[in-house]
Enzyme design. Structure first.
Site, PDB file in Angstrom:
ATOM      1  N   TYR A   1      42.329  22.380  -0.472  1.00 14.49           N
ATOM      2  CA  TYR A   1      42.354  21.447  -1.351  1.00 14.49           C
ATOM      3  C   TYR A   1      43.088  21.610  -2.524  1.00 14.49           C
ATOM      4  O   TYR A   1      42.633  22.794  -3.477  1.00 14.49           O
ATOM      5  CB  TYR A   1      40.786  21.048  -1.735  1.00 14.49           C
ATOM      6  CG  TYR A   1      40.537  19.908  -2.609  1.00 14.49           C
ATOM      7  CD1 TYR A   1      41.303  18.559  -2.176  1.00 14.49           C
ATOM      8  CD2 TYR A   1      39.686  19.710  -3.666  1.00 14.49           C
ATOM      9  CE1 TYR A   1      41.070  17.252  -2.867  1.00 14.49           C
ATOM     10  CE2 TYR A   1      39.532  18.460  -4.255  1.00 14.49           C
ATOM     11  CZ  TYR A   1      40.192  17.390  -3.860  1.00 14.49           C
ATOM     12  OH  TYR A   1      39.939  16.246  -4.548  1.00 14.49           O
TER      13      TYR A   1
ATOM     14  N   ARG B   1       0.762  -1.164   0.002  1.00 13.71           N
ATOM     15  CA  ARG B   1      -0.011   0.012   0.061  1.00 13.71           C
ATOM     16  C   ARG B   1       0.683   1.174  -0.136  1.00 13.71           C
ATOM     17  O   ARG B   1       0.465   2.387  -0.209  1.00 13.71           O
ATOM     18  CB  ARG B   1      -0.858   0.093   1.099  1.00 13.71           C
ATOM     19  CG  ARG B   1      -2.057  -1.082   0.958  1.00 13.71           C
ATOM     20  CD  ARG B   1      -2.863  -1.254   2.265  1.00 13.71           C
ATOM     21  NE  ARG B   1      -1.916  -2.238   3.113  1.00 13.71           N
ATOM     22  CZ  ARG B   1      -2.562  -2.804   4.342  1.00 13.71           C
ATOM     23  NH1 ARG B   1      -3.647  -2.379   4.739  1.00 13.71           N
ATOM     24  NH2 ARG B   1      -1.904  -3.708   4.992  1.00 13.71           N
TER      25      ARG B   1
ATOM     26  N   TYR C   1      34.670  31.046   3.789  1.00 14.73           N
ATOM     27  CA  TYR C   1      34.896  29.396   3.688  1.00 14.73           C
ATOM     28  C   TYR C   1      36.024  29.279   4.740  1.00 14.73           C
ATOM     29  O   TYR C   1      37.246  29.772   4.188  1.00 14.73           O
ATOM     30  CB  TYR C   1      34.944  28.979   2.506  1.00 14.73           C
ATOM     31  CG  TYR C   1      35.298  27.420   2.450  1.00 14.73           C
ATOM     32  CD1 TYR C   1      34.510  26.632   3.008  1.00 14.73           C
ATOM     33  CD2 TYR C   1      36.558  27.070   1.945  1.00 14.73           C
ATOM     34  CE1 TYR C   1      34.917  25.271   3.237  1.00 14.73           C
ATOM     35  CE2 TYR C   1      36.942  25.624   1.954  1.00 14.73           C
ATOM     36  CZ  TYR C   1      36.012  24.780   2.662  1.00 14.73           C
ATOM     37  OH  TYR C   1      36.465  23.443   2.992  1.00 14.73           O
TER      38      TYR C   1
ATOM     39  N   GLY D   1       1.569 -14.080   4.586  1.00 18.55           N
ATOM     40  CA  GLY D   1       0.757 -13.829   5.463  1.00 18.55           C
ATOM     41  C   GLY D   1       1.215 -13.950   7.034  1.00 18.55           C
ATOM     42  O   GLY D   1       2.428 -14.637   7.258  1.00 18.55           O
ATOM     43  N   THR D   2       0.303 -13.317   7.920  1.00 24.59           N
ATOM     44  CA  THR D   2       0.865 -13.053   9.182  1.00 24.59           C
ATOM     45  C   THR D   2       1.156 -14.588  10.042  1.00 24.59           C
ATOM     46  O   THR D   2       1.905 -14.760  10.712  1.00 24.59           O
ATOM     47  CB  THR D   2       0.238 -12.065  10.115  1.00 24.59           C
ATOM     48  OG1 THR D   2      -1.375 -12.338   9.877  1.00 24.59           O
ATOM     49  CG2 THR D   2       0.393 -10.808   9.664  1.00 24.59           C
TER      50      THR D   2
ATOM     51  N   LYS E   1      34.366  23.857   8.082  1.00 23.26           N
ATOM     52  CA  LYS E   1      34.334  22.214   7.982  1.00 23.26           C
ATOM     53  C   LYS E   1      35.894  22.124   8.602  1.00 23.26           C
ATOM     54  O   LYS E   1      36.943  22.517   8.090  1.00 23.26           O
ATOM     55  CB  LYS E   1      34.117  21.893   6.442  1.00 23.26           C
ATOM     56  CG  LYS E   1      34.349  20.480   6.366  1.00 23.26           C
ATOM     57  CD  LYS E   1      35.061  19.842   5.245  1.00 23.26           C
ATOM     58  CE  LYS E   1      36.681  19.850   5.464  1.00 23.26           C
ATOM     59  NZ  LYS E   1      37.551  19.234   4.492  1.00 23.26           N
TER      60      LYS E   1
ATOM     61  N   SER F   1      39.749  41.912   4.384  1.00 22.21           N
ATOM     62  CA  SER F   1      38.644  41.226   3.383  1.00 22.21           C
ATOM     63  C   SER F   1      39.323  40.665   2.357  1.00 22.21           C
ATOM     64  O   SER F   1      40.127  41.113   1.675  1.00 22.21           O
ATOM     65  CB  SER F   1      37.744  42.402   3.095  1.00 22.21           C
ATOM     66  OG  SER F   1      36.990  42.750   4.349  1.00 22.21           O
TER      67      SER F   1
ATOM     68  N   GLN G   1      11.549 -15.192   6.178  1.00 25.29           N
ATOM     69  CA  GLN G   1      10.492 -15.945   5.693  1.00 25.29           C
ATOM     70  C   GLN G   1      10.510 -15.406   4.338  1.00 25.29           C
ATOM     71  O   GLN G   1      10.154 -14.299   3.751  1.00 25.29           O
ATOM     72  CB  GLN G   1       9.138 -15.033   6.281  1.00 25.29           C
ATOM     73  CG  GLN G   1       7.717 -15.445   5.760  1.00 25.29           C
ATOM     74  CD  GLN G   1       6.751 -14.577   6.045  1.00 25.29           C
ATOM     75  OE1 GLN G   1       6.779 -13.245   6.525  1.00 25.29           O
ATOM     76  NE2 GLN G   1       5.318 -15.078   5.936  1.00 25.29           N
TER      77      GLN G   1
HETATM   78  C1  UD1 Z   1      -2.901  -6.977  10.557  1.00 29.54           C
HETATM   79  C2  UD1 Z   1      -3.924  -7.930  11.112  1.00 29.54           C
HETATM   80  C3  UD1 Z   1      -5.358  -6.761  11.507  1.00 29.54           C
HETATM   81  C4  UD1 Z   1      -4.903  -5.943  12.390  1.00 29.54           C
HETATM   82  C5  UD1 Z   1      -3.774  -5.128  11.796  1.00 29.54           C
HETATM   83  C6  UD1 Z   1      -3.221  -3.935  12.866  1.00 29.54           C
HETATM   84  C7  UD1 Z   1      -3.682 -10.112  10.071  1.00 29.54           C
HETATM   85  C8  UD1 Z   1      -4.246 -10.988   9.152  1.00 29.54           C
HETATM   86  N1  UD1 Z   1      -4.559  -8.911  10.187  1.00 29.54           N
HETATM   87  O1  UD1 Z   1      -3.508  -6.449   9.337  1.00 29.54           O
HETATM   88  O2  UD1 Z   1      -6.044  -7.683  11.880  1.00 29.54           O
HETATM   89  O3  UD1 Z   1      -5.976  -4.954  12.561  1.00 29.54           O
HETATM   90  O4  UD1 Z   1      -2.748  -6.175  11.216  1.00 29.54           O
HETATM   91  O5  UD1 Z   1      -2.334  -3.280  12.365  1.00 29.54           O
HETATM   92  O6  UD1 Z   1      -2.823 -10.273  10.730  1.00 29.54           O
HETATM   93  N2  UD1 Z   1       3.990  -9.541   7.875  1.00 29.54           N
HETATM   94  C9  UD1 Z   1       5.037 -10.689   7.780  1.00 29.54           C
HETATM   95  N3  UD1 Z   1       4.893 -11.333   6.797  1.00 29.54           N
HETATM   96  C10 UD1 Z   1       3.627 -11.521   6.092  1.00 29.54           C
HETATM   97  C11 UD1 Z   1       2.783 -10.622   5.997  1.00 29.54           C
HETATM   98  C12 UD1 Z   1       2.898  -9.454   7.000  1.00 29.54           C
HETATM   99  O7  UD1 Z   1       6.034 -10.392   8.580  1.00 29.54           O
HETATM  100  O8  UD1 Z   1       3.870 -12.426   5.227  1.00 29.54           O
HETATM  101  C13 UD1 Z   1       4.073  -8.467   8.719  1.00 29.54           C
HETATM  102  C14 UD1 Z   1       4.227  -7.077   8.125  1.00 29.54           C
HETATM  103  O9  UD1 Z   1       5.676  -6.885   7.728  1.00 29.54           O
HETATM  104  C15 UD1 Z   1       3.640  -6.287   9.046  1.00 29.54           C
HETATM  105  C16 UD1 Z   1       2.724  -7.020  10.003  1.00 29.54           C
HETATM  106  O10 UD1 Z   1       3.056  -8.467   9.500  1.00 29.54           O
HETATM  107  O11 UD1 Z   1       4.703  -5.663   9.923  1.00 29.54           O
HETATM  108  C17 UD1 Z   1       1.236  -7.073   9.819  1.00 29.54           C
HETATM  109  O12 UD1 Z   1       1.125  -7.272   8.304  1.00 29.54           O
HETATM  110  P1  UD1 Z   1       0.121  -6.349   7.493  1.00 29.54           P
HETATM  111  O13 UD1 Z   1       0.082  -6.900   5.958  1.00 29.54           O
HETATM  112  O14 UD1 Z   1       0.440  -4.749   7.489  1.00 29.54           O
HETATM  113  O15 UD1 Z   1      -1.330  -6.575   8.045  1.00 29.54           O
HETATM  114  P2  UD1 Z   1      -2.602  -5.799   7.812  1.00 29.54           P
HETATM  115  O16 UD1 Z   1      -3.251  -5.917   6.927  1.00 29.54           O
HETATM  116  O17 UD1 Z   1      -2.264  -4.299   8.665  1.00 29.54           O
HETATM  117 CA    CA Z   2      -0.473  -3.555   8.974  1.00 30.01          CA
END
Ligand code: UD1
Ligand code: CA
Length: 474
Positions: free
Chosen positions: A398, A18, A377, A82-83, A362, A416, A77
């Site tokens: 220099y 984003r 300078y 995903g988280t 400097k 001056s 990772q």
């Molecule tokens: C996430 C939560 C959401 C919460 C929000 C709060 C999930 C599915 N959703 O959404 O419920 O309200 O945070 O801020 O968890 N990351 C990884 N590996 C990945 C994906 C993400 O390390 O594969 C890390 C990102 O770098 C980030 C954090 O996890 O620091 C959260 O990921 P992000 O994609 O921003 O989740 P949100 O959509 O904000």
């Molecule tokens: Ca986030």
């Protein structure tokens, strides 16, 4: 509290789609440092760095290089799925056997940077007190859009039934204003047991860590919510606009802290001050001042508008007039700088000395009570006490290959528009005539004149005009 049963995992592998930026999200800066460093600092206030593991993935090497000096551990990772998938990598980190998995795991998000150590402690304490399998830090912001929502068993009870992501909310769930902060405490065994059951049948096609909540509830485990006292602290940074909102919040808290310590800050919302900066009481900061990095400023100073001061040390009673740029400078008490002076690294300005309009320095030591007032300078130079450097003086330090030193003794008067070609030494109390080009050392007390003698031709102008008049015949 007793923290021995805890470790911390920080999720920081995401790309930050984003943001539309090439820079990984967690390296975007607010309050003068990357998001991830804020989170690590809060984590380190709770546990030693060896017990903190950071999940990195997108631009892993770059992220690692930026935060390695904190001493935290890393889990890779490779694909960001995903988280929930990020936490699978944490599980693998412990399975690899370098460290035993902790009994409880605090999970932080690399993009929720304003979290305070006090809040981390509060959620961990609540987690133990509630004997929960999962404790979620929540908040109720004015606008919950974009966040996962907390579905409670009933509004007054701490028990959570599920966390639902924005894109999966039904009409009724849209009304829920309590959000998931992305900060959790888990009983590690309960979390790790559920990770393999996660699926990707959702709007993002990702493994959601948030799904673990409902899965634990289905197992009869206890999942509870703890509300943060301060909403701002759990706001996420997913867009540049959100980051700038957090940056402003952070800088406002810095100026408030300074004002509470006796610093006068006019129009504080226009000033950009890093949290690392220190300012003494009775100092006045005018609007649009920037104080950055490790800068320290004494008391009774006045820093006028549009000055940008980075990693510099300024003693008491110093005046920095409008538009000065300082980087790595050291300024002694009572000095007056500017307007529009540029002090580059290793400029050391003595007590009550002046470096004025359009002067650049400097790697310079200027002794006490010296004046460098206009259009000058000074580079790679030692200037003594009580020296007067005339307008337009330049050290030629220099030669195209190497830098050379100039030394100007106490009490010298440099006329001056002098050009001082280094290496050069000008003895104590010596004079240099205006407009000189000085290439040889000048002994103590001497006068050096390095320019051609003036020729004055009496009546020349009238003769010229007369000649022109005859020449054109008019
Ligand atoms: C996430 C939560 C959401 C919460 C929000 C709060 C999930 C599915 N959703 O959404 O419920 O309200 O945070 O801020 O968890 N990351 C990884 N590996 C990945 C994906 C993400 O390390 O594969 C890390 C990102 O770098 C980030 C954090 O996890 O620091 C959260 O990921 P992000 O994609 O921003 O989740 P949100 O959509 O904000
Ligand atoms: Ca986030």
């Amino acid at each position: 509290m007793d923290t021995t049963s805890f470790a911390i995992a920080i999720m920081a592998a995401g790309k930050g789609t984003r943001l539309r930026s090439k820079r990984p999200k967690v390296l975007h800066e607010i309050g003068g440092r990357p998001l991830l460093l804020h989170v690590i600092a809060a984590a380190k206030a709770f546990l030693p760095a060896e017990r903190i593991v950071c999940v990195i993935g997108h631009e892993a090497e770059r992220v690692k290089a930026a935060v390695e000096s904190t001493g935290v551990q890393f889990a890779l990772q490779t694909e960001q799925r995903g988280t929930g998938h990020a936490m699978q990598q944490v599980r693998s980190f412990y399975e690899a056997g370098g460290q035993a998995a902790p009994e409880n795991l605090l999970v932080l998000s690399g993009d929720v940077p304003l979290i305070r150590p006090e809040t981390i402690e509060a959620i961990c304490a609540a987690h133990l007190h509630e004997r929960a399998a999962m404790t979620v830090l929540t908040a109720v912001p004015d606008d919950p859009t974009g966040y996962g929502r907390i579905l409670r068993r009933s509004p007054e009870l701490p028990e959570v039934m599920a966390i639902v992501e924005q894109k999966s909310l039904d009409a009724e769930q849209m009304e829920v204003r309590e959000i998931n902060s992305g900060i959790y405490c888990f009983r590690t065994e309960a979390l790790f047991r559920k990770l393999d059951g996660l699926g990707t049948d959702n709007a993002h096609g990702e493994f959601y860590l948030t799904d673990v909540a409902a899965m634990l509830v289905a197992d009869g485990e206890r999942v509870v919510a703890v509300q943060a006292e301060n909403v701002d602290e759990v706001l996420g940074a997913n867009t540049i606009a959100e980051m700038m909102h957090l940056d402003a919040a952070m800088r406002m808290s810095t100026v408030r802290k300074l004002m509470a310590r006796g610093v006068t800050i006019f129009r504080p919302e226009t000033c950009v001050i890093d949290p690392t900066v220190e300012v003494g009481p009775d100092t006045v900061l005018e609007p649009f001042v920037q104080l950055l990095g490790s800068t320290t400023i004494g008391s009774n100073c006045r820093i006028r508008s549009y000055s940008v001061i980075e990693s510099s040390s300024i003693a008491d009673e110093v005046t920095v007039r409008n538009g000065c740029v300082l980087d790595g400078a050291v300024v002694a008490a009572g000095a007056v700088l500017g307007p529009y002076a540029h002090l580059r690294p290793d400029s050391v300005i003595g007590e009550r000395s002046r470096v004025g309009n359009f002067c650049e320095t400097k790697n310079v030591r200027v002794g006490p009570d010296s004046k460098v007032n206009h259009l000058t300078y000074l580079g790679d130079a030692m200037v003594g006490a009580g020296v007067n450097i005339g307008a337009g003086t330049i050290t030629c330090n220099y030669d195209g290959v190497r830098k050379h030193q100039t030394s100007i003794g106490d009490g010298c008067f440099i006329g001056s528009n002098s050009i001082l070609v280094a290496p050069l030494s000008i003895g104590e109390g010596a004079y240099v005539a205006a407009a000189s080009c000085i290439t040889e050392d000048v002994p103590d007390g001497a006068l050096a004149v390095g320019r051609s003698r003036q020729v004055t031709k009496a009546g020349w102008a009238a003769a010229k005009r007369a000649k022109e008049n005859t020449g054109t015949g008019s």
